[in-house]
Motif scaffolding. Sequence first.
Motif, PDB file in Angstrom:
ATOM      1  N   GLU A   1       0.668  -0.987  -0.020  1.00  0.00           N
ATOM      2  CA  GLU A   1      -0.179  -0.049   0.186  1.00  0.00           C
ATOM      3  C   GLU A   1       0.773   1.193  -0.156  1.00  0.00           C
ATOM      4  N   ALA A   2       0.219   2.282  -0.409  1.00  0.00           N
ATOM      5  CA  ALA A   2       0.994   3.385  -0.540  1.00  0.00           C
ATOM      6  C   ALA A   2       1.646   4.032   0.682  1.00  0.00           C
ATOM      7  N   LYS A   3       0.718   4.045   1.847  1.00  0.00           N
ATOM      8  CA  LYS A   3       1.437   4.347   3.126  1.00  0.00           C
ATOM      9  C   LYS A   3       2.521   3.779   3.676  1.00  0.00           C
ATOM     10  N   THR A   4       2.303   2.326   3.290  1.00  0.00           N
ATOM     11  CA  THR A   4       3.427   1.529   3.800  1.00  0.00           C
ATOM     12  C   THR A   4       4.594   1.545   3.071  1.00  0.00           C
ATOM     13  N   LEU A   5       4.616   1.788   1.789  1.00  0.00           N
ATOM     14  CA  LEU A   5       5.822   2.304   0.836  1.00  0.00           C
ATOM     15  C   LEU A   5       6.352   3.547   1.462  1.00  0.00           C
ATOM     16  N   LYS A   6       5.559   4.481   1.821  1.00  0.00           N
ATOM     17  CA  LYS A   6       6.293   5.801   2.394  1.00  0.00           C
ATOM     18  C   LYS A   6       6.862   5.553   3.448  1.00  0.00           C
ATOM     19  N   ARG A   7       6.336   4.659   4.395  1.00  0.00           N
ATOM     20  CA  ARG A   7       7.116   4.309   5.596  1.00  0.00           C
ATOM     21  C   ARG A   7       8.595   3.756   5.434  1.00  0.00           C
ATOM     22  N   TRP A   8       8.367   2.667   4.617  1.00  0.00           N
ATOM     23  CA  TRP A   8       9.591   1.870   4.097  1.00  0.00           C
ATOM     24  C   TRP A   8      10.734   2.962   3.644  1.00  0.00           C
ATOM     25  N   LEU A   9      10.319   3.836   2.568  1.00  0.00           N
ATOM     26  CA  LEU A   9      11.236   5.053   1.945  1.00  0.00           C
ATOM     27  C   LEU A   9      11.597   5.795   3.334  1.00  0.00           C
ATOM     28  N   ASP A  10      10.765   6.293   4.110  1.00  0.00           N
ATOM     29  CA  ASP A  10      11.136   7.082   5.225  1.00  0.00           C
ATOM     30  C   ASP A  10      12.379   6.319   6.032  1.00  0.00           C
ATOM     31  N   GLN A  11      12.047   5.271   6.258  1.00  0.00           N
ATOM     32  CA  GLN A  11      12.937   4.524   7.171  1.00  0.00           C
ATOM     33  C   GLN A  11      14.310   4.011   6.351  1.00  0.00           C
ATOM     34  N   GLY A  12      14.282   3.644   5.128  1.00  0.00           N
ATOM     35  CA  GLY A  12      15.380   3.268   4.202  1.00  0.00           C
ATOM     36  C   GLY A  12      15.471   1.800   4.028  1.00  0.00           C
ATOM     37  N   HIS A  13      14.318   0.950   4.768  1.00  0.00           N
ATOM     38  CA  HIS A  13      14.314  -0.588   4.479  1.00  0.00           C
ATOM     39  C   HIS A  13      12.895  -0.936   4.707  1.00  0.00           C
ATOM     40  N   ASP A  14      12.765  -2.069   4.453  1.00  0.00           N
ATOM     41  CA  ASP A  14      11.212  -2.635   4.628  1.00  0.00           C
ATOM     42  C   ASP A  14      11.141  -3.074   6.159  1.00  0.00           C
ATOM     43  N   ASP A  15       9.915  -3.874   6.340  1.00  0.00           N
ATOM     44  CA  ASP A  15       9.867  -4.157   7.926  1.00  0.00           C
ATOM     45  C   ASP A  15      10.670  -5.417   8.280  1.00  0.00           C
ATOM     46  N   ASN A  16      11.368  -6.108   7.189  1.00  0.00           N
ATOM     47  CA  ASN A  16      12.465  -7.113   7.481  1.00  0.00           C
ATOM     48  C   ASN A  16      13.597  -6.564   7.505  1.00  0.00           C
ATOM     49  N   GLY A  17      13.817  -5.180   7.094  1.00  0.00           N
ATOM     50  CA  GLY A  17      15.301  -4.663   7.268  1.00  0.00           C
ATOM     51  C   GLY A  17      16.032  -4.819   6.159  1.00  0.00           C
ATOM     52  N   LYS A  18      15.472  -5.137   4.980  1.00  0.00           N
ATOM     53  CA  LYS A  18      16.019  -5.486   3.708  1.00  0.00           C
ATOM     54  C   LYS A  18      15.715  -3.878   2.947  1.00  0.00           C
ATOM     55  N   PRO A  19      16.834  -3.459   2.215  1.00  0.00           N
ATOM     56  CA  PRO A  19      16.955  -2.279   1.654  1.00  0.00           C
ATOM     57  C   PRO A  19      15.832  -2.484   0.564  1.00  0.00           C
ATOM     58  N   VAL A  20      14.990  -1.169   0.202  1.00  0.00           N
ATOM     59  CA  VAL A  20      13.806  -1.001  -0.754  1.00  0.00           C
ATOM     60  C   VAL A  20      14.543  -0.495  -1.830  1.00  0.00           C
ATOM     61  N   VAL A  21      14.110  -1.056  -3.394  1.00  0.00           N
ATOM     62  CA  VAL A  21      14.698  -0.652  -4.518  1.00  0.00           C
ATOM     63  C   VAL A  21      13.229  -0.286  -5.458  1.00  0.00           C
ATOM     64  N   MET A  22      13.230   0.993  -5.840  1.00  0.00           N
ATOM     65  CA  MET A  22      12.189   1.217  -6.557  1.00  0.00           C
ATOM     66  C   MET A  22      12.428   0.902  -7.972  1.00  0.00           C
TER      67      MET A  22
END
Length: 296
Positions: free
Chosen positions: A117-138
Amino acid sequence: MQSSNSYVNIAAYKFVTFDDTAEKRPEFLAICKQLQLKGTILLTPEGINLFLAGLREQIDQFLAWLRADERFADLEVKESYSEKQPFTRMLVKLKAEIITMKHPLIKPELGRAPAVEAKTLKRWLDQGHDDNGKPVVMLDTRNAFEVDVGTFENTIDWRIEKFSEFPAVVAEHKDELADKTVVTFCTGGIRCEKAAIHMQNIGYDSVYQLEGGILKYFEECGGAHYDGDCFVFDYRTALNPQLQETATVQCYACRAVVTPREQLSPRYVAGKSCPHCVPEEIATPAQATTVHTATL
């Protein structure tokens, strides 16, 4: 912001078995003409894709009519508004695919890739990783000219010219994206939905599609982590993160996207030419005068 005389612009799609497209086409055309809607509807064996604009009451009547078909009862729609009709005609087309990928075994109707979801993605980008600690690549799945109008910060852009090139390119770069969470995205969700499924099929183990695409992200999160505007396939050309029409235009002659800065060029003549299709050395004084007057 919607006003009483605003046109409602809707974008929607659904992957679903739709084997009576030829029979349904006259019905779609008739209801749209009756309601004075304009835009484009694609009817395909794998589902429906539509971009329409009209007044609020007429749009609501069309959606009620469409959702009366149980196949489209849960159709989700993204909305934006404009003070004028952004389309010039009403088209209902029969196509083989909603978006051409030339991989007929990819059937989103049978199971989607995971979506974020959009709001979850924003949170991942804010923190620099997903909820498992993996770096997020767009990963932008759109064509190069669309990406040039705007995209997410630090996005992967492989400069594809058409979506059917995506499968080969993404296979070439698989090793580079190992151990990362990849989020595919596009304008409204269609291309990234197919892209994410394909990536899963060839062995990507952490891939998501952005639910609702850029337009849904703008609606829920504004322009956070996004640079520029979003290209749209109508006469508005591009929308900003507030879902408002921008000054970006598309050249009538070569169909290139022309930014406000490029419109200051003597090679830009509205409805005739732009810096992408007229070499600088042959720009004429007449062109310069026309453009200068238009930009005052």
